[in-house]
Enzyme design. Structure first.
Site, PDB file in Angstrom:
ATOM      1  N   GLU A  97      26.728  22.682  44.814  1.00  0.00           N
ATOM      2  CA  GLU A  97      26.958  22.000  46.090  1.00  0.00           C
ATOM      3  C   GLU A  97      28.414  21.601  46.269  1.00  0.00           C
ATOM      4  O   GLU A  97      29.118  21.336  45.299  1.00  0.00           O
ATOM      5  CB  GLU A  97      26.174  20.686  46.111  1.00  0.00           C
ATOM      6  CG  GLU A  97      24.723  20.845  45.890  1.00  0.00           C
ATOM      7  CD  GLU A  97      24.035  19.496  45.739  1.00  0.00           C
ATOM      8  OE1 GLU A  97      22.934  19.482  45.187  1.00  0.00           O
ATOM      9  OE2 GLU A  97      24.599  18.472  46.147  1.00  0.00           O
ATOM     10  N   CYS A 110      34.478  17.558  48.212  1.00  0.00           N
ATOM     11  CA  CYS A 110      33.972  17.213  46.894  1.00  0.00           C
ATOM     12  C   CYS A 110      33.388  18.488  46.284  1.00  0.00           C
ATOM     13  O   CYS A 110      32.476  19.076  46.865  1.00  0.00           O
ATOM     14  CB  CYS A 110      32.903  16.131  47.112  1.00  0.00           C
ATOM     15  SG  CYS A 110      32.045  15.652  45.638  1.00  0.00           S
ATOM     16  N   CYS A 117      24.564  19.460  34.658  1.00  0.00           N
ATOM     17  CA  CYS A 117      25.464  18.689  33.788  1.00  0.00           C
ATOM     18  C   CYS A 117      24.668  18.264  32.564  1.00  0.00           C
ATOM     19  O   CYS A 117      23.502  17.883  32.674  1.00  0.00           O
ATOM     20  CB  CYS A 117      25.991  17.452  34.522  1.00  0.00           C
ATOM     21  SG  CYS A 117      27.103  16.448  33.499  1.00  0.00           S
ATOM     22  N   CYS A 121      23.737  11.030  32.665  1.00  0.00           N
ATOM     23  CA  CYS A 121      23.842   9.654  33.171  1.00  0.00           C
ATOM     24  C   CYS A 121      22.546   9.357  33.939  1.00  0.00           C
ATOM     25  O   CYS A 121      22.117  10.175  34.761  1.00  0.00           O
ATOM     26  CB  CYS A 121      25.058   9.495  34.072  1.00  0.00           C
ATOM     27  SG  CYS A 121      26.592   9.978  33.263  1.00  0.00           S
ATOM     28  N   CYS A 124      22.176   9.611  37.938  1.00  0.00           N
ATOM     29  CA  CYS A 124      22.753  10.770  38.620  1.00  0.00           C
ATOM     30  C   CYS A 124      21.740  11.904  38.781  1.00  0.00           C
ATOM     31  O   CYS A 124      21.070  12.284  37.812  1.00  0.00           O
ATOM     32  CB  CYS A 124      23.962  11.252  37.818  1.00  0.00           C
ATOM     33  SG  CYS A 124      24.654  12.795  38.426  1.00  0.00           S
ATOM     34  N   CYS A 335      26.183  13.801  45.031  1.00  0.00           N
ATOM     35  CA  CYS A 335      26.206  15.153  44.479  1.00  0.00           C
ATOM     36  C   CYS A 335      24.996  15.439  43.613  1.00  0.00           C
ATOM     37  O   CYS A 335      24.516  14.583  42.904  1.00  0.00           O
ATOM     38  CB  CYS A 335      27.503  15.340  43.741  1.00  0.00           C
ATOM     39  SG  CYS A 335      28.814  15.254  44.941  1.00  0.00           S
TER      40      CYS A 335
HETATM   41  N1  SAH Z   1      30.954  14.159  35.985  1.00  0.00           N
HETATM   42  C1  SAH Z   1      32.019  13.554  36.664  1.00  0.00           C
HETATM   43  C2  SAH Z   1      32.232  14.066  38.062  1.00  0.00           C
HETATM   44  C3  SAH Z   1      30.994  14.302  38.851  1.00  0.00           C
HETATM   45  S1  SAH Z   1      30.005  12.875  39.209  1.00  0.00           S
HETATM   46  C4  SAH Z   1      31.850  12.059  36.676  1.00  0.00           C
HETATM   47  O1  SAH Z   1      30.781  11.581  36.376  1.00  0.00           O
HETATM   48  O2  SAH Z   1      32.834  11.393  36.978  1.00  0.00           O
HETATM   49  C5  SAH Z   1      31.035  12.192  40.458  1.00  0.00           C
HETATM   50  C6  SAH Z   1      30.661  10.852  40.990  1.00  0.00           C
HETATM   51  O3  SAH Z   1      29.346  10.842  41.560  1.00  0.00           O
HETATM   52  C7  SAH Z   1      30.717   9.814  39.903  1.00  0.00           C
HETATM   53  O4  SAH Z   1      31.667   8.839  40.164  1.00  0.00           O
HETATM   54  C8  SAH Z   1      29.327   9.279  39.938  1.00  0.00           C
HETATM   55  O5  SAH Z   1      29.328   7.957  39.721  1.00  0.00           O
HETATM   56  C9  SAH Z   1      28.841   9.567  41.335  1.00  0.00           C
HETATM   57  N2  SAH Z   1      27.374   9.480  41.375  1.00  0.00           N
HETATM   58  C10 SAH Z   1      26.507  10.088  40.552  1.00  0.00           C
HETATM   59  N3  SAH Z   1      25.256   9.704  40.832  1.00  0.00           N
HETATM   60  C11 SAH Z   1      25.329   8.819  41.848  1.00  0.00           C
HETATM   61  C12 SAH Z   1      24.366   8.057  42.571  1.00  0.00           C
HETATM   62  N4  SAH Z   1      23.063   8.138  42.267  1.00  0.00           N
HETATM   63  N5  SAH Z   1      24.784   7.252  43.559  1.00  0.00           N
HETATM   64  C13 SAH Z   1      26.103   7.175  43.862  1.00  0.00           C
HETATM   65  N6  SAH Z   1      27.065   7.857  43.216  1.00  0.00           N
HETATM   66  C14 SAH Z   1      26.689   8.673  42.210  1.00  0.00           C
HETATM   67 FE1  SF4 Z   2      27.248  14.482  34.726  1.00  0.00          FE
HETATM   68 FE2  SF4 Z   2      26.314  13.052  36.755  1.00  0.00          FE
HETATM   69 FE3  SF4 Z   2      27.149  11.821  34.555  1.00  0.00          FE
HETATM   70 FE4  SF4 Z   2      28.962  12.971  36.202  1.00  0.00          FE
HETATM   71  S1  SF4 Z   2      27.626  11.220  36.684  1.00  0.00           S
HETATM   72  S2  SF4 Z   2      28.827  13.140  33.948  1.00  0.00           S
HETATM   73  S3  SF4 Z   2      27.755  14.735  36.901  1.00  0.00           S
HETATM   74  S4  SF4 Z   2      25.393  13.235  34.690  1.00  0.00           S
END
Ligand code: SAH
Ligand code: SF4
Length: 359
Positions: A97, A110, A117, A121, A124, A335
């Site tokens: 995406e 973005c 991934c 986390c 996410c 994302c």
């Molecule tokens: N892996 C990298 C880049 C991709 S994620 C990282 O984690 O920084 C990019 C952003 O999307 C991160 O700042 C993360 O906090 C945000 N993100 C992921 N899941 C989210 C959610 N459920 N609500 C809001 N932001 C989210």
């Molecule tokens: Fe991976 Fe999502 Fe964590 Fe970024 S926030 S490192 S995309 S699992």
């Protein structure tokens, strides 16, 4: 590293060199090299056939010798607030995406650096699907290229690596992509308009810091104390926040902390106090983000009033903090959400006939 299969995988300097050598070998006039090269990024073509300034026979040879691979666009969703989300299909069927966010004369794209991934986390959506694979440089840069091919007026002014995946575990491809984005013979986007977001992959951060350009770094902090952070970000075990911040302090570049607020998990007064001390020490800017749905089911967004209070606390402590507006909520623009949504829908569609079968 494997030998690149397309010119689009190379930093513009190297693709220009390849083309010049080829043009010389084919005994073509030298100016052809320049004409060809600008069709990669500066004034891209969907296929060499469209580069009508080149003789037809040359275009056919180029199709054979230097194929220009494409992403196919699966879905484009337009949000009421102007945010646009693209779901792309890669050559092997993987889906990624990108989200284009227009605001006040800027267009921020973005982009994804991996399909899925591995880092898991808990909040996410991408994390829930695991790692499918790394993207190649051309697949990352093509997210910009395809948008320019669709409409040159949509060319992004800013790029953030905040789509699917962790860019700094895919460093060789991201390294080449940064050159493609920034080089005047690539997309010519200023380094200070390009942000790499990471949970804190230390070797990748060092590699990024070693580049001479002023690329921006965003650290996904989400919890200011290691002992708590580990509960929502397993990477804390491998690269503890303390070490990550020490490396970030060596950046002669502006650093941003990303912080998704989750009720009862990271939005306490004490979290704000420790976050403020990290931010002050590093002169970091803090982006507070409301939690989007899509991660682990038990997580609840912090209430808007508490988000404002949390932000005000940081500001009162002398920290530059903002609450990022939630963009594209109506199209699941956090994302990873669109792909997860589409997969759920596909599963539901597939299950329908089964559900309808009388037992
Ligand atoms: N892996 C990298 C880049 C991709 S994620 C990282 O984690 O920084 C990019 C952003 O999307 C991160 O700042 C993360 O906090 C945000 N993100 C992921 N899941 C989210 C959610 N459920 N609500 C809001 N932001 C989210
Ligand atoms: Fe991976 Fe999502 Fe964590 Fe970024 S926030 S490192 S995309 S699992």
């Amino acid at each position: 590293m494997a030998q690149p299969t397309t010119l689009l995988d190379l930093p513009p300097e190297l693709s220009a060199e390849r083309i010049r050598a080829w043009v010389a070998g084919e005994k073509l006039p030298a100016y052809r090299a320049e004409q060809m090269h600008r069709r990669l990024w500066m004034d891209p073509v969907a296929s060499w056939q469209d580069a009508t300034e080149l003789p037809k026979a040359l275009r056919e040879r180029l199709e054979r010798d230097f194929p220009l691979p494409r992403l196919s666009v699966d879905v484009i969703q337009q949000s009421q607030d102007g945010t646009r989300k693209y779901l792309w299909t890669l050559g092997d069927g993987e889906k990624i995406e990108s989200v284009l966010i227009p605001s006040a004369g800027r267009r921020t794209l973005c982009i994804s650096s991996q399909a899925g991934c591995a880092l898991g986390c808990t909040f996410c959506a991408t994390g829930t699907m695991g790692l499918r694979r790394n993207l190649t440089a051309w697949e990352i840069a093509a997210q910009v290229r395809e948008i320019v091919l669709l409409d040159v007026n949509d060319k992004p002014t800013n790029v953030v690596f905040m789509g699917m995946g962790e860019p700094l575990v895919n460093w060789p491809a991201v390294d080449a992509t940064l050159s493609i984005l920034n080089d005047p013979k690539g997309f010519g986007i200023g380094a200070r308009h390009i942000t790499v977001s990471t949970v804190g992959i230390v070797p990748g951060m060092k590699a990024l810091a070693a580049r001479p350009e002023q690329f921006r770094l965003a650290i996904s902090m989400h919890s200011p104390k290691g002992a708590d952070r580990i509960g929502i970000m397993p990477i804390e075990k491998r690269y503890p926040l303390k070490e990550v911040l020490d490396v970030a302090a060596t950046f002669h570049k502006r650093v941003t902390f990303e912080y998704v607020l989750i009720a009862g998990v990271n939005d306490r007064d004490d979290d704000a106090a420790v976050l403020a001390s990290h931010a002050r020490r590093m002169g970091a800017h803090v982006n507070l983000l409301p939690l989007h749905p899509g991660g682990a089911p038990g997580l609840v967004p912090t209430a808007p009033a508490r988000i404002r209070e949390f932000c005000q606390f940081l500001v009162d402590q002398g920290v530059e903090a903002v609450v990022r507006r939630s963009r594209g909520l109506d199209i699941d623009a956090a994302c990873g959400q669109l792909r997860v949504q589409m997969e759920k829908k596909r599963r539901a569609d597939h299950q329908e006939p089964v559900d309808a079968t009388p037992s």
